[in-house]
Design a protein around this motif. Sequence first.
Motif, PDB file in Angstrom:
ATOM      1  N   ARG A   1      28.846 -11.286   8.202  1.00  0.00           N
ATOM      2  CA  ARG A   1      29.329 -11.405   6.533  1.00  0.00           C
ATOM      3  C   ARG A   1      27.953 -11.378   5.771  1.00  0.00           C
ATOM      4  O   ARG A   1      26.933  -9.635   5.340  1.00  0.00           O
ATOM      5  CB  ARG A   1      28.804 -12.460   5.636  1.00  0.00           C
ATOM      6  CG  ARG A   1      28.917 -12.433   4.668  1.00  0.00           C
ATOM      7  CD  ARG A   1      29.561 -11.609   3.424  1.00  0.00           C
ATOM      8  NE  ARG A   1      31.766 -11.813   3.272  1.00  0.00           N
ATOM      9  CZ  ARG A   1      32.138 -10.412   3.505  1.00  0.00           C
ATOM     10  NH1 ARG A   1      31.656  -9.891   4.034  1.00  0.00           N
ATOM     11  NH2 ARG A   1      34.117 -10.766   3.718  1.00  0.00           N
ATOM     12  N   LYS A   2      26.714 -11.819   6.425  1.00  0.00           N
ATOM     13  CA  LYS A   2      25.259 -11.195   6.741  1.00  0.00           C
ATOM     14  C   LYS A   2      24.876  -9.728   6.329  1.00  0.00           C
ATOM     15  O   LYS A   2      23.797  -9.320   5.452  1.00  0.00           O
ATOM     16  CB  LYS A   2      24.297 -11.659   7.459  1.00  0.00           C
ATOM     17  CG  LYS A   2      24.136 -13.572   6.760  1.00  0.00           C
ATOM     18  CD  LYS A   2      22.877 -13.930   7.688  1.00  0.00           C
ATOM     19  CE  LYS A   2      22.548 -15.846   7.504  1.00  0.00           C
ATOM     20  NZ  LYS A   2      22.216 -16.704   7.965  1.00  0.00           N
ATOM     21  N   LYS A   3      25.822  -8.882   7.660  1.00  0.00           N
ATOM     22  CA  LYS A   3      25.291  -8.062   7.877  1.00  0.00           C
ATOM     23  C   LYS A   3      26.005  -6.356   6.884  1.00  0.00           C
ATOM     24  O   LYS A   3      24.691  -6.037   6.613  1.00  0.00           O
ATOM     25  CB  LYS A   3      24.896  -7.399   9.494  1.00  0.00           C
ATOM     26  CG  LYS A   3      24.540  -7.733  10.691  1.00  0.00           C
ATOM     27  CD  LYS A   3      24.960  -7.578  11.797  1.00  0.00           C
ATOM     28  CE  LYS A   3      24.751  -5.973  11.790  1.00  0.00           C
ATOM     29  NZ  LYS A   3      24.959  -5.998  13.636  1.00  0.00           N
TER      30      LYS A   3
ATOM     31  N   SER B   1      31.876 -17.596   1.938  1.00  0.00           N
ATOM     32  CA  SER B   1      31.253 -16.171   1.897  1.00  0.00           C
ATOM     33  C   SER B   1      32.353 -15.291   2.311  1.00  0.00           C
ATOM     34  O   SER B   1      32.202 -14.544   2.526  1.00  0.00           O
ATOM     35  CB  SER B   1      30.995 -16.394   3.513  1.00  0.00           C
ATOM     36  OG  SER B   1      29.720 -17.418   2.888  1.00  0.00           O
TER      37      SER B   1
ATOM     38  N   GLN C   1      27.697 -14.135  10.429  1.00  0.00           N
ATOM     39  CA  GLN C   1      26.968 -12.677  10.436  1.00  0.00           C
ATOM     40  C   GLN C   1      26.821 -12.255  10.054  1.00  0.00           C
ATOM     41  O   GLN C   1      26.076 -10.994   9.691  1.00  0.00           O
ATOM     42  CB  GLN C   1      25.908 -13.166  12.219  1.00  0.00           C
ATOM     43  CG  GLN C   1      25.084 -12.070  12.614  1.00  0.00           C
ATOM     44  CD  GLN C   1      24.040 -12.902  12.011  1.00  0.00           C
ATOM     45  OE1 GLN C   1      23.529 -14.570  11.351  1.00  0.00           O
ATOM     46  NE2 GLN C   1      22.726 -12.324  12.184  1.00  0.00           N
TER      47      GLN C   1
ATOM     48  N   PRO D   1      27.775  -7.105   3.457  1.00  0.00           N
ATOM     49  CA  PRO D   1      27.922  -8.170   2.664  1.00  0.00           C
ATOM     50  C   PRO D   1      29.463  -8.005   1.836  1.00  0.00           C
ATOM     51  O   PRO D   1      29.944  -8.307   1.347  1.00  0.00           O
ATOM     52  CB  PRO D   1      27.212  -7.999   1.839  1.00  0.00           C
ATOM     53  CG  PRO D   1      25.979  -6.834   2.569  1.00  0.00           C
ATOM     54  CD  PRO D   1      26.001  -6.926   3.069  1.00  0.00           C
TER      55      PRO D   1
END
Length: 369
Positions: A34-36, A186, A32, A38
């Motif tokens: 990493r999503k927020k 990721s 999560q 990058p």
Amino acid sequence: MSFSYWELKEWFSKVDFTVVGSGIVGLNCALQLRKKYPKAKILVLEKGILPQGASTKNAGFACFGSLSELIDDLKTHTEEEVFNLVKKRWEGLQLLRTTLGDKNIDFQQHKGFELFLTTELYESCLNKKEAINKLLKPLFSSDVFTVAPNEFNFKNIHQHYITNQFEGQIDTGKMAAKLLEKVQSSKIKIINNIQVENFFENNERVVVKTNEITFSTHKLFVATNGFANQLLKEDVQPARAQVLITKPIKNLHIKGTFHLDKGYYYFRNIDDRILFGGGRNLDLKREETTEFGQTSLIQNKLEEILKTTILPNNKVEIEHRWSGIMGVGNQKKAIVTQLSNNVFCGVRLGGMGVAIGSLVGKELAELVN
């Protein structure tokens, strides 16, 4: 250990986010983040060779609470709190399935069955079944719990089960492997065999002291569940769960997830075997430990129930035994909170890690502004 310039530069310098624990919560938190963020440098620290604790050692129940457990919860929680507990668990299971895919975790929905050793407990649960179904109706749009006869021919139990049509099972090893694969792809660094011993804040950074190196990070996330009291002062106690698994059994007719004695015992089919765990209620104080291992008291009881109740007409051989460490407390609700400016935690999963771990990890990451 003496680290080289290259090791320090690549792994331990300019770290944005450090997650302690590479279990379900920690890895979902990292994903999560990493999503927020990058471009952030994210580090996951794990004290074991594999995710330690319960994430790779659980029984693989995709469950959200047996009827007797939910009835018990209502003694210490309000109806709204119990509903929200089940809601979180159900949403967490859907997030797990969406994140990794049913095929990758070998998700199967063969229903859950609660078995009763006494008629008294069965009748007590039966009397409250409709009330619990009504409570959960807004979430599932149909009755969760129904009555079914003893179709698997278990012995020394009441001859009817309480069936949960929404319960399923997963392959815990496949789940953990896929989650690790997803995190590593990721560009999140995972370091194993490193134990966090302490941490303190220094201006806008957190200094993390491990058994191998001391370094700093911008934000620190503690996701160590049953081991949380080694680093935090939150209401989390370790709870050891002992498990055994049989050798393959020819023509095994049992299929599903099964709860016995208010959920203190649980078993399921897997690869033509029976996986059977529980019994910590026989010695609750001794099982409040972070030490892995088995005791003859509990293992003997597991074998006795296996041979007299679950598979009374089969010659059963035990192939392997292990234990996992859960995190429990006075309340069933997980602790997901900000502890200070730059330190956060997601712990106390209450034996429901498969169900809520993904969601707790997501919520943990979302605490960062």
